[in-house]
Motif scaffolding. Structure first.
Motif, PDB file in Angstrom:
ATOM      1  N   PHE A   1       0.816  -1.572  -0.159  1.00 26.66           N
ATOM      2  CA  PHE A   1       0.229   0.415   0.024  1.00 26.66           C
ATOM      3  C   PHE A   1       0.737   1.375   0.332  1.00 26.66           C
ATOM      4  CE2 PHE A   1      -3.219  -2.835   0.424  1.00 26.66           C
ATOM      5  CZ  PHE A   1      -4.671  -2.251   0.965  1.00 26.66           C
ATOM      6  N   PRO A   2       0.080   1.836  -0.505  1.00 28.50           N
ATOM      7  CA  PRO A   2       1.291   3.005  -1.253  1.00 28.50           C
ATOM      8  C   PRO A   2       1.465   4.288   0.434  1.00 28.50           C
ATOM      9  CG  PRO A   2      -1.511   3.642  -1.790  1.00 28.50           C
ATOM     10  CD  PRO A   2      -0.919   2.541  -0.837  1.00 28.50           C
ATOM     11  N   VAL A   3       2.809   5.453   0.293  1.00 28.06           N
ATOM     12  CA  VAL A   3       2.549   6.170   1.478  1.00 28.06           C
ATOM     13  C   VAL A   3       2.757   7.137   1.393  1.00 28.06           C
ATOM     14  CG1 VAL A   3       4.574   6.386   3.403  1.00 28.06           C
ATOM     15  CG2 VAL A   3       4.098   4.230   2.152  1.00 28.06           C
ATOM     16  N   VAL A   4       1.465   7.581   2.591  1.00 31.04           N
ATOM     17  CA  VAL A   4       1.433   9.102   2.007  1.00 31.04           C
ATOM     18  C   VAL A   4       2.252  10.102   3.030  1.00 31.04           C
ATOM     19  CG1 VAL A   4      -0.271  10.782   2.133  1.00 31.04           C
ATOM     20  CG2 VAL A   4      -0.766   8.867   1.105  1.00 31.04           C
ATOM     21  N   GLY A   5       2.896  11.323   3.199  1.00 34.02           N
ATOM     22  CA  GLY A   5       3.869  11.602   3.911  1.00 34.02           C
ATOM     23  C   GLY A   5       3.128  13.164   3.988  1.00 34.02           C
TER      24      GLY A   5
ATOM     25  N   ALA B   1     -17.057  27.146  -0.418  1.00 34.59           N
ATOM     26  CA  ALA B   1     -17.113  26.585  -2.104  1.00 34.59           C
ATOM     27  C   ALA B   1     -15.998  25.358  -1.891  1.00 34.59           C
ATOM     28  CB  ALA B   1     -17.539  27.389  -2.959  1.00 34.59           C
ATOM     29  N   ASN B   2     -16.677  24.260  -0.955  1.00 33.37           N
ATOM     30  CA  ASN B   2     -15.259  23.163  -0.573  1.00 33.37           C
ATOM     31  C   ASN B   2     -15.593  22.263  -2.184  1.00 33.37           C
ATOM     32  OD1 ASN B   2     -13.807  23.320   1.836  1.00 33.37           O
ATOM     33  ND2 ASN B   2     -15.619  23.566   2.023  1.00 33.37           N
ATOM     34  N   ILE B   3     -14.297  22.002  -2.682  1.00 36.28           N
ATOM     35  CA  ILE B   3     -13.492  21.300  -3.952  1.00 36.28           C
ATOM     36  C   ILE B   3     -12.334  19.968  -3.637  1.00 36.28           C
ATOM     37  CG2 ILE B   3     -14.838  22.731  -5.728  1.00 36.28           C
ATOM     38  CD1 ILE B   3     -11.629  21.548  -6.438  1.00 36.28           C
ATOM     39  N   VAL B   4     -12.577  19.165  -4.763  1.00 34.04           N
ATOM     40  CA  VAL B   4     -11.330  18.370  -4.380  1.00 34.04           C
ATOM     41  C   VAL B   4     -11.467  17.824  -5.728  1.00 34.04           C
ATOM     42  CG1 VAL B   4     -10.667  16.134  -3.515  1.00 34.04           C
ATOM     43  CG2 VAL B   4     -12.560  17.287  -2.093  1.00 34.04           C
ATOM     44  N   ARG B   5      -9.939  17.585  -5.836  1.00 32.85           N
ATOM     45  CA  ARG B   5      -9.469  17.707  -7.362  1.00 32.85           C
ATOM     46  C   ARG B   5      -8.892  16.753  -7.440  1.00 32.85           C
ATOM     47  NH1 ARG B   5      -5.707  19.426 -11.509  1.00 32.85           N
ATOM     48  NH2 ARG B   5      -6.728  19.535 -13.505  1.00 32.85           N
ATOM     49  N   SER B   6      -9.100  15.533  -8.157  1.00 34.15           N
ATOM     50  CA  SER B   6      -7.560  14.381  -8.773  1.00 34.15           C
ATOM     51  C   SER B   6      -6.354  14.710  -9.468  1.00 34.15           C
ATOM     52  CB  SER B   6      -8.413  13.326  -9.305  1.00 34.15           C
ATOM     53  OG  SER B   6      -8.570  13.454  -9.812  1.00 34.15           O
TER      54      SER B   6
ATOM     55  N   HIS C   1      -6.187  13.667 -12.736  1.00 31.46           N
ATOM     56  CA  HIS C   1      -6.320  12.876 -13.788  1.00 31.46           C
ATOM     57  C   HIS C   1      -7.698  13.965 -14.324  1.00 31.46           C
ATOM     58  CE1 HIS C   1      -9.132  10.103 -12.113  1.00 31.46           C
ATOM     59  NE2 HIS C   1      -9.945  10.085 -12.784  1.00 31.46           N
ATOM     60  N   GLY C   2      -7.945  15.219 -13.653  1.00 34.93           N
ATOM     61  CA  GLY C   2      -9.290  15.520 -13.494  1.00 34.93           C
ATOM     62  C   GLY C   2     -10.486  15.821 -12.318  1.00 34.93           C
ATOM     63  N   GLN C   3     -10.946  14.670 -12.880  1.00 35.48           N
ATOM     64  CA  GLN C   3     -11.854  13.819 -12.023  1.00 35.48           C
ATOM     65  C   GLN C   3     -11.396  15.136 -10.636  1.00 35.48           C
ATOM     66  OE1 GLN C   3     -12.751  10.508  -9.635  1.00 35.48           O
ATOM     67  NE2 GLN C   3     -14.074  10.642  -9.108  1.00 35.48           N
ATOM     68  N   ALA C   4     -13.073  16.290 -10.046  1.00 39.95           N
ATOM     69  CA  ALA C   4     -13.531  16.305  -9.769  1.00 39.95           C
ATOM     70  C   ALA C   4     -14.846  16.506  -8.365  1.00 39.95           C
ATOM     71  CB  ALA C   4     -13.398  18.041  -9.630  1.00 39.95           C
TER      72      ALA C   4
ATOM     73  N   HIS D   1      -9.730  13.997   0.280  1.00 40.07           N
ATOM     74  CA  HIS D   1      -8.410  14.898  -0.121  1.00 40.07           C
ATOM     75  C   HIS D   1      -7.043  13.442   0.041  1.00 40.07           C
ATOM     76  CE1 HIS D   1      -4.767  17.450  -0.209  1.00 40.07           C
ATOM     77  NE2 HIS D   1      -4.370  16.733   1.450  1.00 40.07           N
ATOM     78  N   VAL D   2      -6.991  12.000   0.245  1.00 38.30           N
ATOM     79  CA  VAL D   2      -6.307  11.075  -0.092  1.00 38.30           C
ATOM     80  C   VAL D   2      -6.735  10.622  -0.541  1.00 38.30           C
ATOM     81  CG1 VAL D   2      -5.543   9.004   1.626  1.00 38.30           C
ATOM     82  CG2 VAL D   2      -6.581  10.902   3.262  1.00 38.30           C
ATOM     83  N   ARG D   3      -8.030  10.405  -1.149  1.00 44.91           N
ATOM     84  CA  ARG D   3      -8.926   9.821  -2.336  1.00 44.91           C
ATOM     85  C   ARG D   3      -7.223  10.372  -3.767  1.00 44.91           C
ATOM     86  NH1 ARG D   3     -14.307   7.003  -3.198  1.00 44.91           N
ATOM     87  NH2 ARG D   3     -14.173   6.411  -0.958  1.00 44.91           N
ATOM     88  N   ALA D   4      -7.978  11.781  -3.503  1.00 50.13           N
ATOM     89  CA  ALA D   4      -7.079  12.891  -4.456  1.00 50.13           C
ATOM     90  C   ALA D   4      -5.527  12.643  -5.015  1.00 50.13           C
ATOM     91  CB  ALA D   4      -7.408  14.284  -4.807  1.00 50.13           C
ATOM     92  N   VAL D   5      -5.016  12.770  -3.427  1.00 46.16           N
ATOM     93  CA  VAL D   5      -3.259  12.879  -3.834  1.00 46.16           C
ATOM     94  C   VAL D   5      -3.043  11.190  -4.005  1.00 46.16           C
ATOM     95  CG1 VAL D   5      -3.191  14.612  -2.414  1.00 46.16           C
ATOM     96  CG2 VAL D   5      -2.759  12.065  -1.435  1.00 46.16           C
ATOM     97  N   LEU D   6      -3.236  10.566  -4.181  1.00 40.40           N
ATOM     98  CA  LEU D   6      -3.109   9.239  -4.752  1.00 40.40           C
ATOM     99  C   LEU D   6      -3.952   8.493  -6.004  1.00 40.40           C
ATOM    100  CD1 LEU D   6      -3.655   7.174  -1.592  1.00 40.40           C
ATOM    101  CD2 LEU D   6      -1.976   7.745  -2.510  1.00 40.40           C
ATOM    102  N   ASP D   7      -4.691   9.917  -6.697  1.00 43.18           N
ATOM    103  CA  ASP D   7      -5.181   9.583  -7.002  1.00 43.18           C
ATOM    104  C   ASP D   7      -5.907   8.017  -7.648  1.00 43.18           C
ATOM    105  OD1 ASP D   7      -5.629  10.396 -10.076  1.00 43.18           O
ATOM    106  OD2 ASP D   7      -4.174   9.158 -11.275  1.00 43.18           O
ATOM    107  N   LEU D   8      -6.905   8.269  -7.108  1.00 41.81           N
ATOM    108  CA  LEU D   8      -7.741   7.167  -6.835  1.00 41.81           C
ATOM    109  C   LEU D   8      -9.423   7.617  -7.168  1.00 41.81           C
ATOM    110  CD1 LEU D   8      -6.959   5.963  -3.342  1.00 41.81           C
ATOM    111  CD2 LEU D   8      -6.301   3.967  -5.727  1.00 41.81           C
ATOM    112  N   PRO D   9     -10.303   6.929  -7.164  1.00 45.71           N
ATOM    113  CA  PRO D   9     -11.701   8.227  -7.703  1.00 45.71           C
ATOM    114  C   PRO D   9     -12.169   8.481  -6.771  1.00 45.71           C
ATOM    115  CG  PRO D   9     -11.263   5.086  -8.743  1.00 45.71           C
ATOM    116  CD  PRO D   9     -10.444   5.507  -8.092  1.00 45.71           C
TER     117      PRO D   9
END
Length: 379
Positions: free
Chosen positions: A3-7, A188-193, A195-198, A288-296
């Motif tokens: 599993f990945p390591v998030v710093g 207004a709170n948004i999250v973006r990955s 590959h551009g999903q938001a 935020h965790v999903r986005a920085v790991l480029d998960l859906p």
């Protein structure tokens, strides 16, 4: 499978709650914290104690991390550039973070994008601040240091040229803004990955006391659907144009003439999104965790008609734990989130979330719990 390591750089409560959101996913966290007593350092298993302002410390910390993200925006830009040159994955990246680190850079970019903002410009001294006031119709005006301000710090409400002197004492560039005639503050709170999903959360109302967020109501009561849509579209456009990866909070003024103006940007989980821990299908921290790991990304829709978040500030009543009995017995649906901080007057030490179908009831429950924990309510 590894599993990945998030710093995570920074050991505050945002890091603590982001780490919590990654636990069910099996995500490993590594933390760079100032002290072992910091909020997140108390709960993360792998903690490096060090100074984020030291490049060698940052480089050592980055080894073994799949991605680096942030609890705050204060890492020097030249260090971020060096890490990116080393091949370290940083999300959000240095170019995006520049707009959260420097209010002058932010305003210039928002002007370029045509985003609605208060009238503003960089001012050199109190006389220049007075000249700006004349340009926008007179005092009062707002002065802000372009770097380092938060929770009302580095911000001055200026009524005269003499009032402006303090803002220039630190030797930091100063931004002048017109005082906006606003009805309320929104976010207004948004999250973006990558590959551009938001995804966009409902626009919320944020109520401030002495420059510090006190209460957040989700969604903002009585907000016109068209204006709410404009706010979400604006936040999504800013995120795309700035190439933000992760959570973006766009703090807004709703003006008396029915417009929205951008006040501030924050590129990290934000106080105005804490309600999502209990009030949304997927919290800002989990996304935020999903986005920085480029998960859906997860579903941002609310679980209840209304959710209210109230910050718990320190007062003269340090034994908050003994207050749990009353708060939990009075409201079994109450959600308490504490940060492991020493209680000091005015310090954010936690927050409470309440939810339900009756806004007046939800507001009263949140305010009572926050007040009882602080010691300002005794019944």
């Amino acid at each position: 499978m590894t599993f990945p390591v998030v710093g995570m750089v920074g050991g505050g409560q945002l890091a603590r709650m982001t780490h919590e959101a990654g636990i069910p996913l099996g995500i490993k966290f590594k933390l760079l914290s100032d002290t072992p007593q910091d909020s997140a350092a108390q709960v993360v298993s792998e903690v490096v104690i060090g100074d984020y302002r030291d490049l060698d410390t940052l480089r050592d910390f980055a080894r073994g991390c799949d991605v680096i993200t942030f609890d705050h925006e204060h890492v020097p830009a030249e260090h971020l550039a060096a890490l990116e040159a080393d091949g370290v994955v940083i999300r959000p990246g240095r170019a995006a973070l520049a707009h959260a680190q420097d209010k002058g850079v932010m305003r210039a970019k928002l002007d370029e994008l045509g985003a609605p903002s208060p009238r503003h410009r960089i001012v050199a001294d109190p006389a220049d601040a007075a000249a700006f006031a004349a340009e926008v119709g007179g005092f009062p005006i707002i002065l802000k240091t372009v770097r380092g301000g938060y929770d009302g710090k580095g911000v001055w409400f200026v009524r005269t040229p003499e009032d402006a002197r303090e803002a220039f004492l630190a030797g930091v560039q100063v931004l002048a803004e017109e005082k906006v005639d606003f009805v309320r503050e929104l976010a207004a709170n948004i999250v973006r990955s990558p590959h551009g999903q938001a995804v966009a959360y409902p626009v919320v109302e944020s109520r401030q006391v002495d420059g510090v967020c006190d209460t957040v109501i989700a969604p903002a009561p009585g907000l016109d659907e068209e204006l709410a849509g404009q706010a979400q579209e604006l936040a999504l456009r800013i995120a795309k144009e700035l190439d933000v990866v992760g959570h973006l909070a766009v703090e807004l003024f709703q003006t008396t003439d029915g417009r929205i103006l951008v006040n501030e940007l924050a590129m990290r989980p934000h106080n105005s999104g804490h309600w999502t821990q209990d009030g949304a299908i997927t919290s800002q921290f989990a996304n935020h965790v999903r986005a920085v790991l480029d998960l859906p990304l997860g579903d941002p829709r609310p679980r209840a008609r209304w959710t209210v978040m109230c910050n718990v500030l320190g007062g003269d009543y340090p034994d908050m734990y003994s207050a749990y009995l009353h708060c939990m017995a009075r409201d079994p649906q109450l959600k308490i989130h504490m940060y492991g901080k020493d209680v000091k007057p005015g310090r954010k030490v936690g927050h409470v979330n309440t939810y339900g179908d009756d806004l007046d009831d939800v507001l009263e429950r949140a305010r009572h719990a926050a007040g009882y924990l602080r010691g300002t309510i005794v019944e």
